[in-house]
Design a protein around this motif. Sequence first.
Motif, PDB file in Angstrom:
ATOM      1  N   GLY A  18      -4.143 -10.543   5.228  1.00  0.00           N
ATOM      2  CA  GLY A  18      -5.118 -11.603   5.480  1.00  0.00           C
ATOM      3  C   GLY A  18      -6.250 -11.159   6.389  1.00  0.00           C
ATOM      4  N   GLN A  19      -6.230  -9.876   6.801  1.00  0.00           N
ATOM      5  CA  GLN A  19      -7.219  -9.428   7.790  1.00  0.00           C
ATOM      6  C   GLN A  19      -8.655  -9.584   7.309  1.00  0.00           C
ATOM      7  N   LYS A  20      -8.899  -9.333   6.026  1.00  0.00           N
ATOM      8  CA  LYS A  20     -10.274  -9.379   5.520  1.00  0.00           C
ATOM      9  C   LYS A  20     -10.836 -10.801   5.625  1.00  0.00           C
ATOM     10  N   VAL A  21     -10.034 -11.767   5.188  1.00  0.00           N
ATOM     11  CA  VAL A  21     -10.471 -13.168   5.248  1.00  0.00           C
ATOM     12  C   VAL A  21     -10.723 -13.572   6.702  1.00  0.00           C
ATOM     13  N   VAL A  22      -9.782 -13.202   7.574  1.00  0.00           N
ATOM     14  CA  VAL A  22      -9.900 -13.590   8.985  1.00  0.00           C
ATOM     15  C   VAL A  22     -11.154 -13.001   9.616  1.00  0.00           C
ATOM     16  N   TRP A  23     -11.372 -11.702   9.442  1.00  0.00           N
ATOM     17  CA  TRP A  23     -12.526 -11.069  10.104  1.00  0.00           C
ATOM     18  C   TRP A  23     -13.848 -11.568   9.521  1.00  0.00           C
ATOM     19  N   ASN A  24     -13.842 -11.924   8.225  1.00  0.00           N
ATOM     20  CA  ASN A  24     -15.064 -12.509   7.661  1.00  0.00           C
ATOM     21  C   ASN A  24     -15.382 -13.852   8.312  1.00  0.00           C
ATOM     22  N   LEU A  25     -14.343 -14.636   8.598  1.00  0.00           N
ATOM     23  CA  LEU A  25     -14.556 -15.925   9.268  1.00  0.00           C
ATOM     24  C   LEU A  25     -15.068 -15.706  10.691  1.00  0.00           C
ATOM     25  N   CYS A  63       0.806  -1.222   0.000  1.00  0.00           N
ATOM     26  CA  CYS A  63       0.000   0.000   0.000  1.00  0.00           C
ATOM     27  C   CYS A  63       0.840   1.274   0.000  1.00  0.00           C
ATOM     28  N   ASP A  64       2.143   1.140   0.289  1.00  0.00           N
ATOM     29  CA  ASP A  64       3.044   2.284   0.357  1.00  0.00           C
ATOM     30  C   ASP A  64       2.559   3.360   1.331  1.00  0.00           C
ATOM     31  N   ILE A  65       1.940   2.935   2.406  1.00  0.00           N
ATOM     32  CA  ILE A  65       1.603   3.883   3.469  1.00  0.00           C
ATOM     33  C   ILE A  65       2.155   3.334   4.783  1.00  0.00           C
ATOM     34  N   THR A  66       2.243   4.190   5.790  1.00  0.00           N
ATOM     35  CA  THR A  66       2.842   3.786   7.060  1.00  0.00           C
ATOM     36  C   THR A  66       2.089   2.598   7.645  1.00  0.00           C
ATOM     37  N   GLU A  67       2.878   1.618   8.076  1.00  0.00           N
ATOM     38  CA  GLU A  67       2.313   0.343   8.506  1.00  0.00           C
ATOM     39  C   GLU A  67       1.954   0.390   9.994  1.00  0.00           C
ATOM     40  N   THR A  68       0.812   0.943  10.299  1.00  0.00           N
ATOM     41  CA  THR A  68       0.361   1.008  11.691  1.00  0.00           C
ATOM     42  C   THR A  68      -0.378  -0.282  12.044  1.00  0.00           C
ATOM     43  N   ALA A  69      -0.643  -0.455  13.346  1.00  0.00           N
ATOM     44  CA  ALA A  69      -1.445  -1.607  13.770  1.00  0.00           C
ATOM     45  C   ALA A  69      -2.802  -1.555  13.088  1.00  0.00           C
ATOM     46  N   GLU A  70      -3.342  -0.349  13.000  1.00  0.00           N
ATOM     47  CA  GLU A  70      -4.645  -0.193  12.354  1.00  0.00           C
ATOM     48  C   GLU A  70      -4.598  -0.680  10.905  1.00  0.00           C
ATOM     49  N   HIS A  71      -3.516  -0.289  10.206  1.00  0.00           N
ATOM     50  CA  HIS A  71      -3.402  -0.698   8.802  1.00  0.00           C
ATOM     51  C   HIS A  71      -3.329  -2.217   8.677  1.00  0.00           C
ATOM     52  N   THR A  72      -2.421  -2.821   9.440  1.00  0.00           N
ATOM     53  CA  THR A  72      -2.219  -4.259   9.328  1.00  0.00           C
ATOM     54  C   THR A  72      -3.465  -5.039   9.759  1.00  0.00           C
ATOM     55  N   LEU A  73      -4.039  -4.646  10.885  1.00  0.00           N
ATOM     56  CA  LEU A  73      -5.114  -5.462  11.471  1.00  0.00           C
ATOM     57  C   LEU A  73      -6.473  -5.205  10.846  1.00  0.00           C
ATOM     58  N   THR A  74      -6.657  -4.035  10.219  1.00  0.00           N
ATOM     59  CA  THR A  74      -8.020  -3.736   9.757  1.00  0.00           C
ATOM     60  C   THR A  74      -8.130  -3.216   8.324  1.00  0.00           C
ATOM     61  N   GLU A  75      -7.011  -2.937   7.662  1.00  0.00           N
ATOM     62  CA  GLU A  75      -7.132  -2.324   6.336  1.00  0.00           C
ATOM     63  C   GLU A  75      -6.366  -3.030   5.221  1.00  0.00           C
ATOM     64  N   CYS A  76      -5.195  -3.574   5.550  1.00  0.00           N
ATOM     65  CA  CYS A  76      -4.269  -4.012   4.506  1.00  0.00           C
ATOM     66  C   CYS A  76      -4.814  -5.208   3.712  1.00  0.00           C
ATOM     67  N   PRO A  77      -4.734  -5.151   2.362  1.00  0.00           N
ATOM     68  CA  PRO A  77      -5.165  -6.298   1.566  1.00  0.00           C
ATOM     69  C   PRO A  77      -4.152  -7.444   1.588  1.00  0.00           C
ATOM     70  N   SER A  78      -2.945  -7.216   2.145  1.00  0.00           N
ATOM     71  CA  SER A  78      -1.913  -8.251   2.129  1.00  0.00           C
ATOM     72  C   SER A  78      -1.716  -8.943   3.472  1.00  0.00           C
TER      73      SER A  78
END
Length: 298
Positions: free
Chosen positions: A118-125, A101-116
């Motif tokens: 796996g957060q989306k798949v995990v939270w959907n489960l 994403c070329d943006i600062t890698e915050t906890a928020e980014h990794t845990l709730t936004e980043c497409p890389s």
Amino acid sequence: GAALGSMTQALLYKGIRRVKREGTKERRRTMMGLDATRYASKDRVGLAPLDETIWKSIRAKNMGDNRLRVFLWKIVHDALGCGSFWENIEKYKERAKCPTCDITETAEHTLTECPSSGQKVVWNLVQRVFEKKGIDWKRPTPGSIASCGARSIVNPRTGKPRTGASRLYTILVSQSAYLIWKLRCEWRIGKQGEKDGVPTDKEVHNRWVAMVNRIIKLDALAAMRKPKGKEKRTGPCPVLFANTWQGVLLDEEVIPEIVNGKLRGVSGVLVGISPLVQEGRTRRVPHYRAKPSSRRCA
Ligand SMILES: [Zn+2]
Ligand SMILES: [Zn+2]
């Protein structure tokens, strides 16, 4: 994972020493973290807890183990090994941005936004399991993740807390967030953040299913262990186990067996979501087993 372990460990200590030197800055970041946590918690349970409540939430008995407590503590302190932490260390500046994403890698980014991550798949489960259990689910935030130990699932008819549902909530939110973090570390450090190292949706799905099956299995075994003499129970009692997992298992028979103390054994898929198998494979994979994880993160 000794190599990774000792490297990150050393950096972490460096970071902690620096944080100690810059006491004020650290306090400010902690306060910001607490505010975010407080805000999310208010959103979910209808009242803003004091800082103390957040610490209580992190120390909650339902929180599986200390690894998770440290992890949630780091979210609150903005101290996870991404973004702002790495930026403090000159040598590791390049880690501070998410390669996708070329943006600062915050906890928020990794845990709730980043497409890389796996957060989306995990939270959907997680959402699918919570639907089975009748737990309302909103898109997670760092604050809602860090405050997941606060018991807050209530029965709308009686207004009474649902002990089992609250415990399920705490377990799944904390463990799922931790899995996202581990996947991110594997990709960023183990695979140097390369494009073809991004875990596929199928890999993420199967890692999550394997993790939850492992959690249920350990919980069942703990529930079966009768304390001897004056020993205190370390795991849930059989009834709490039942209240936690009732309605989300593939085979609910395991529940009366545990409650009646007649469990024959637990193996294979327990959670009511199956692993995904390779395309073109005709044979059913009997029981998905995760590879033993070689490294620990956070
Ligand atoms: Zn990203
Ligand atoms: Zn790590």
